[in-house]
Design an enzyme around this catalytic site. Structure first.
Site, PDB file in Angstrom:
ATOM      1  N   LYS A 120       0.836  -1.210   0.000  1.00 29.49           N
ATOM      2  CA  LYS A 120       0.000   0.000   0.000  1.00 29.49           C
ATOM      3  C   LYS A 120       0.872   1.263   0.000  1.00 29.49           C
ATOM      4  O   LYS A 120       0.656   2.177  -0.792  1.00 29.49           O
ATOM      5  CB  LYS A 120      -0.937  -0.017   1.210  1.00 29.49           C
ATOM      6  N   ASP A 138      -6.727   1.209   0.687  1.00 24.62           N
ATOM      7  CA  ASP A 138      -6.840   1.297   2.151  1.00 24.62           C
ATOM      8  C   ASP A 138      -8.271   0.923   2.523  1.00 24.62           C
ATOM      9  O   ASP A 138      -9.061   0.498   1.674  1.00 24.62           O
ATOM     10  CB  ASP A 138      -6.443   2.704   2.640  1.00 24.62           C
TER      11      ASP A 138
END
Ligand code: SF4
Length: 218
Positions: A120, A138
């Site tokens: 991420k 997310d």
């Protein structure tokens, strides 16, 4: 979902969100990377509050190494997981200095080999700093894209892979921020503001809830 429908969804989102960009405050690629590492399981607001003073004295990896882990901890102690984040940021700064001449590597494998930098964080960095069409997933991106019906997925990695393959090219750069900001302020986790939402007619969420209600009552 058909590509013309996906295109419409992003047209609506971009008409509602005038400035789809990060809410993290940073000065250069290094301070951005540090901010993103700090933002894991923390709000951008809390990260900005902590880095306001930190980034007055730290702008490069060597500044962070000189500051040291103990002082870094005291700057970021209001942020969750600050002990392990401080450790990772010092280690990451040492690696950047020794191996990359204090620059941030551009490719995904080198980025994710840095301490505290996962899939991420690397995708967020590539999107924001390198303008690459990456869609970091997310909690907001995961929830919103599943509610709308862009994907039907069980985990962030699968979600990212599908989103990057179905979202039309023109939206790939901004899609990450559009979905995050939509999730943060409109399609909230507990009480989504569907009556104020521009994509309501294209969203699966309410249709699905209606179907579920019918199934329960039948
Ligand atoms: S209609 Fe509701 S559930 Fe669907 S995207 Fe908008 S806020 Fe989220």
């Amino acid at each position: 979902m058909r590509s013309d429908k996906i295109n419409k969804i992003f047209q609506y989102l971009s008409s509602a969100i005038s400035n789809p960009t990060t809410e993290l405050k940073y000065q250069n690629p290094y301070t951005f990377l540090v901010s993103v590492v700090l933002s894991a399981q923390a709000t951008d607001k809390s990260v900005n509050a902590a880095t306001k003073e930190l980034f007055k004295i730290v702008k490069r990896p060597n500044d962070m190494i000189k500051l040291g882990e103990k002082k870094l901890r005291s700057h970021i102690k209001t942020i969750g997981l600050y002990n392990s984040k401080a450790k990772n940021i010092i280690k990451l700064s040492q690696i950047l200095k020794e191996k990359y001449n204090s620059k941030i590597p551009k490719n995904f494998e080198s980025l994710t080999s840095l301490p505290g930098v996962g899939n991420k964080t690397a995708s967020v960095y590539q999107n924001e700093i390198l303008n690459m069409p990456r869609i970091a997933v997310d909690t907001h991106v995961f929830r919103v894209s599943n509610r709308i019906g862009l994907v039907q997925t069980k985990n962030p990695d699968e979600t990212q892979k599908i989103l990057e393959s179905i979202i039309p090219k023109k939206w790939l750069k901004s899609a990450h921020h559009l979905l995050i900001l939509h999730g943060r302020y409109t399609c909230k986790s507990q009480n989504p503001l569907c009556d104020q939402c521009k994509v309501i007619r294209l969203c699966n969420y309410n249709n699905k809830n209606e179907e579920d209600k019918k199934n329960i009552s039948s």
